[in-house]
Design a protein around this motif. Structure first.
Motif, PDB file in Angstrom:
ATOM      1  N   LYS A  21      21.721  23.555  88.200  1.00 43.82           N
ATOM      2  CA  LYS A  21      22.273  24.871  87.728  1.00 43.82           C
ATOM      3  C   LYS A  21      22.988  24.459  86.375  1.00 43.82           C
ATOM      4  N   GLU A  22      23.446  22.991  86.451  1.00 40.36           N
ATOM      5  CA  GLU A  22      24.460  22.741  85.042  1.00 40.36           C
ATOM      6  C   GLU A  22      23.336  22.578  84.047  1.00 40.36           C
ATOM      7  N   ASP A  23      21.942  22.793  84.085  1.00 38.16           N
ATOM      8  CA  ASP A  23      21.059  22.632  83.045  1.00 38.16           C
ATOM      9  C   ASP A  23      20.926  23.916  82.164  1.00 38.16           C
ATOM     10  N   TYR A  24      21.122  24.818  83.052  1.00 38.77           N
ATOM     11  CA  TYR A  24      20.813  26.374  82.385  1.00 38.77           C
ATOM     12  C   TYR A  24      22.174  27.067  82.210  1.00 38.77           C
ATOM     13  N   GLN A  25      23.277  26.687  82.949  1.00 39.16           N
ATOM     14  CA  GLN A  25      24.325  27.807  83.207  1.00 39.16           C
ATOM     15  C   GLN A  25      25.009  28.158  81.982  1.00 39.16           C
ATOM     16  N   ALA A  26      25.110  27.259  81.013  1.00 40.40           N
ATOM     17  CA  ALA A  26      26.212  27.660  79.735  1.00 40.40           C
ATOM     18  C   ALA A  26      25.336  28.275  78.922  1.00 40.40           C
ATOM     19  N   ASP A  27      24.047  28.200  78.780  1.00 43.53           N
ATOM     20  CA  ASP A  27      23.144  29.170  77.923  1.00 43.53           C
ATOM     21  C   ASP A  27      23.197  30.397  78.697  1.00 43.53           C
ATOM     22  N   VAL A  28      22.871  30.707  79.881  1.00 45.05           N
ATOM     23  CA  VAL A  28      22.978  31.868  80.501  1.00 45.05           C
ATOM     24  C   VAL A  28      24.198  32.835  80.257  1.00 45.05           C
ATOM     25  N   GLU A  29      25.355  31.969  80.491  1.00 45.73           N
ATOM     26  CA  GLU A  29      26.741  32.676  80.193  1.00 45.73           C
ATOM     27  C   GLU A  29      26.711  33.179  78.644  1.00 45.73           C
ATOM     28  N   LYS A  30      26.434  32.302  77.924  1.00 45.57           N
ATOM     29  CA  LYS A  30      26.600  32.712  76.306  1.00 45.57           C
ATOM     30  C   LYS A  30      25.816  33.806  76.176  1.00 45.57           C
ATOM     31  N   GLN A  31      24.495  34.213  76.719  1.00 43.81           N
ATOM     32  CA  GLN A  31      23.677  35.176  76.512  1.00 43.81           C
ATOM     33  C   GLN A  31      24.225  36.437  77.212  1.00 43.81           C
ATOM     34  N   LEU A  32      24.817  36.266  78.365  1.00 46.92           N
ATOM     35  CA  LEU A  32      25.336  37.401  78.963  1.00 46.92           C
ATOM     36  C   LEU A  32      26.594  38.005  78.186  1.00 46.92           C
ATOM     37  N   LYS A  33      27.434  37.051  77.584  1.00 49.46           N
ATOM     38  CA  LYS A  33      28.554  37.467  76.697  1.00 49.46           C
ATOM     39  C   LYS A  33      27.859  38.272  75.563  1.00 49.46           C
ATOM     40  N   ALA A  39      26.174  45.895  74.638  1.00 45.05           N
ATOM     41  CA  ALA A  39      25.961  46.838  75.706  1.00 45.05           C
ATOM     42  C   ALA A  39      26.406  48.242  75.247  1.00 45.05           C
ATOM     43  N   ASN A  40      25.447  49.139  75.400  1.00 45.18           N
ATOM     44  CA  ASN A  40      26.194  50.583  75.330  1.00 45.18           C
ATOM     45  C   ASN A  40      25.950  51.419  76.576  1.00 45.18           C
ATOM     46  N   VAL A  41      27.174  51.291  77.335  1.00 48.98           N
ATOM     47  CA  VAL A  41      27.077  52.061  78.561  1.00 48.98           C
ATOM     48  C   VAL A  41      28.008  53.177  78.493  1.00 48.98           C
ATOM     49  N   PRO A  42      27.683  54.360  78.960  1.00 48.06           N
ATOM     50  CA  PRO A  42      28.680  55.445  79.176  1.00 48.06           C
ATOM     51  C   PRO A  42      29.772  55.257  80.047  1.00 48.06           C
ATOM     52  N   GLY A  43      30.951  55.675  79.493  1.00 52.39           N
ATOM     53  CA  GLY A  43      32.178  55.395  80.080  1.00 52.39           C
ATOM     54  C   GLY A  43      32.960  54.176  79.606  1.00 52.39           C
ATOM     55  N   PHE A  44      32.207  53.305  78.893  1.00 55.54           N
ATOM     56  CA  PHE A  44      32.853  52.096  78.478  1.00 55.54           C
ATOM     57  C   PHE A  44      32.778  51.933  76.980  1.00 55.54           C
ATOM     58  N   ARG A  45      33.933  51.492  76.140  1.00 54.01           N
ATOM     59  CA  ARG A  45      33.827  51.029  74.956  1.00 54.01           C
ATOM     60  C   ARG A  45      33.155  49.935  74.389  1.00 54.01           C
ATOM     61  N   PRO A  46      32.304  49.785  73.475  1.00 52.61           N
ATOM     62  CA  PRO A  46      31.589  48.526  73.133  1.00 52.61           C
ATOM     63  C   PRO A  46      32.285  47.400  73.441  1.00 52.61           C
ATOM     64  N   GLY A  47      31.668  46.393  73.968  1.00 55.28           N
ATOM     65  CA  GLY A  47      32.218  45.146  74.394  1.00 55.28           C
ATOM     66  C   GLY A  47      33.529  45.117  75.520  1.00 55.28           C
ATOM     67  N   GLN A  48      33.666  46.334  76.028  1.00 55.20           N
ATOM     68  CA  GLN A  48      34.465  46.392  77.182  1.00 55.20           C
ATOM     69  C   GLN A  48      33.651  46.562  78.609  1.00 55.20           C
ATOM     70  N   VAL A  49      32.494  46.456  78.603  1.00 56.01           N
ATOM     71  CA  VAL A  49      31.790  47.008  79.977  1.00 56.01           C
ATOM     72  C   VAL A  49      32.078  45.630  80.759  1.00 56.01           C
ATOM     73  N   PRO A  50      32.305  45.859  82.093  1.00 54.58           N
ATOM     74  CA  PRO A  50      32.769  44.577  83.206  1.00 54.58           C
ATOM     75  C   PRO A  50      31.581  43.713  82.985  1.00 54.58           C
ATOM     76  N   MET A  51      32.001  42.397  83.004  1.00 55.74           N
ATOM     77  CA  MET A  51      30.848  41.330  83.101  1.00 55.74           C
ATOM     78  C   MET A  51      30.065  41.351  84.520  1.00 55.74           C
ATOM     79  N   GLY A  52      30.841  41.691  85.487  1.00 56.10           N
ATOM     80  CA  GLY A  52      30.002  41.911  86.739  1.00 56.10           C
ATOM     81  C   GLY A  52      28.899  42.937  86.705  1.00 56.10           C
ATOM     82  N   MET A  53      29.085  43.925  86.061  1.00 58.77           N
ATOM     83  CA  MET A  53      27.836  45.042  85.707  1.00 58.77           C
ATOM     84  C   MET A  53      26.896  44.357  84.860  1.00 58.77           C
TER      85      MET A  53
END
Length: 454
Positions: A21-33, A39-53
């Motif tokens: 997990k430690e081999d890839y986790q940092a890059d995964v977190e960076k890409q998800l951010k 992300a353009n999700v109805p009901g949320f301003r750009p950059g404010q979509v919950p990370m869980g979603m």
């Protein structure tokens, strides 16, 4: 990350890469951010979509993208660092355990690796290889002069058709009905050009013997060209499908007989071939042709020399053992749409080329052959010059050669073949100074015959 490499028989190997997990986790977190920012999700301003979603929607695919990239980098990096001569691409092994990308944090990937057989290809001064020196004689020069005369020739009107002189006729074609009369609404072609010498059937060809302007010949196009609806369609100006159904006789009223006359061997011909006043008499014209032919024939001689080097070295190296089962899998993986029969039909030829490729790699390394940008440019320029020469254009200005060769270099499809040609040229020159040359003089006809028998 842990990498293990096991080689069972020197040509088949198993590579296992264990990713934590430690081999890839940092890059995964960076890409998800980064995904969250865009992300353009109805009901949320750009950059404010919950990370869980974001993680629920993209987490698994991003995780596997990062893992696959890391996998490729580490696998090929290990191959390079350990100087493993891998053949083709690695393939997933049947020892691969199932991976659940959603839940597995530690993942193990197992690959089958095909390895080149170990051997040594070496040439020294004790090795003797044939080198064919193609001689330029008067007969060869005469042929080239004749070719230039034909290319600069012209048609003149003649009084009567002569089959021996390959005359050309011009006239009007009219389709006939069953009674031999001009068919109403039938096919009519005015100014149809016909060269009877190319008619396939002798009794139809002979109908045109002695034809003069005004002569009317009755013949049958279908009988004249029994195996080619294309020639009938071209003559009658109709489609190939329509030509298939035409069986009628036609009249051909000759309006003109033309006879081809070669150009005279004079200053006008000299200038058209080599440029104005480059040569001024027949002797220097023939010498210039001889020099040009010699230059072209050196390329043929050196091509044959490299073929003989290949045959000699392959025999010297002897049989090599390849990982056949794995290479067939790799070949099938690269030609999925062609299927197993294609692999079986072409595998032997593919291995033969692979053996020479491996031998040539060693010869190139032993002779320190390096290809620079200028080498590739020169090959492109010479290829361009050769293309013009095929059409009898010997005096093409350098600026045109530069332009056309630059166009050739812009097409990436040409680069690999140009690099290969540059390597071959340098390798040939090097090996001619390494091995003992068994030089043999040979005429061009005998050389061509020898090449055809190969």
């Amino acid at each position: 990350m842990n990498i293990s490499f096991e080689s069972s028989d020197k040509i088949n190997a198993l590579m296992t890469l264990t990713i934590e997990k430690e081999d890839y986790q940092a890059d995964v977190e960076k890409q998800l951010k980064d995904y969250r920012k865009k992300a353009n999700v109805p009901g949320f301003r750009p950059g404010q979509v919950p990370m869980g979603m974001i993680k629920r929607q993209f987490g698994t695919s991003v995780k596997m993208d990062v893992v696959n990239k890391l996998l490729g980098e580490k696998l090929y990096g290990y191959v390079r660092e350990n100087k493993i001569q891998m053949l083709g691409d690695p393939l997933p092994s049947d020892k691969q355990k199932e991976i659940n990308p959603e839940t597995d944090e530690t993942m193990e990937f197992v690959f089958d690796i095909a390895i080149a057989p170990e051997f040594k290809a070496e040439l020294t001064s004790s090795d003797k290889v044939d080198y064919y020196n193609i001689t330029v004689d008067d007969t060869l020069i005469d042929r080239q002069v004749d070719m230039y005369r034909s290319r600069s020739g012209h048609y003149e009107k003649a009084d009567e058709y002569d089959a021996a002189k390959n005359d050309m006729l011009k006239g009007d074609l009219r389709e006939l009905d069953a009674e031999g009369n001009t068919k109403e609404g039938g096919i009519v072609v005015e100014g149809a050009v016909l060269m009877p010498e190319y008619i396939k059937v002798d009794d139809q060809k002979k109908l045109f013997d002695g034809a003069k302007p005004g002569s009317i010949i009755t013949f049958n196009p279908k009988k004249a060209y029994p195996e080619s609806d294309i020639e009938v369609s071209s003559l009658l100006k109709i489609t190939k499908e329509e030509a298939a159904g035409v069986t009628a006789d036609f009249t051909y009223q000759v309006t003109e007989v033309s006879r081809f006359t070669q150009a005279e061997v004079n200053q006008e011909l000299f200038d058209s071939v080599f440029g104005k006043d480059v040569v001024t008499d027949e002797a220097s014209f023939r010498q210039k042709i001889a020099d040009s032919i010699k230059s072209q024939l050196v390329t043929d001689s050196e091509y044959k020399f490299l073929l003989d080097v290949r045959a000699y070295t392959e025999k010297k190296v002897g049989e090599l053992q390849f990982p056949d089962a794995l290479l067939k899998r790799i070949m099938l993986n690269n030609n999925k749409e062609k299927g197993e029969k294609f692999v079986e039909d072409n595998y032997e030829a593919s291995i033969k080329e692979l053996k020479w490729h491996l031998i040539k790699e060693q010869l190139v390394a032993a002779n320190e052959i390096k290809v620079e940008d200028n080498d590739i440019k020169n090959v492109a320029k010479e290829a361009t010059r050769a293309q013009f020469a095929q059409y009898g254009m010997q005096n093409v200005p350098d600026e045109y050669l530069e332009k056309y060769s630059q166009d050739m270099l812009k097409d990436r499809k040409n680069i690999d073949s140009l690099v290969d040609r540059a390597i071959d040229i340098k390798l040939t020159a090097a090996l001619k100074n390494v091995v003992k040359l068994n030089t043999k003089d040979i005429s061009l006809d005998d050389f061509n015959k020898m090449m055809q028998e190969k």
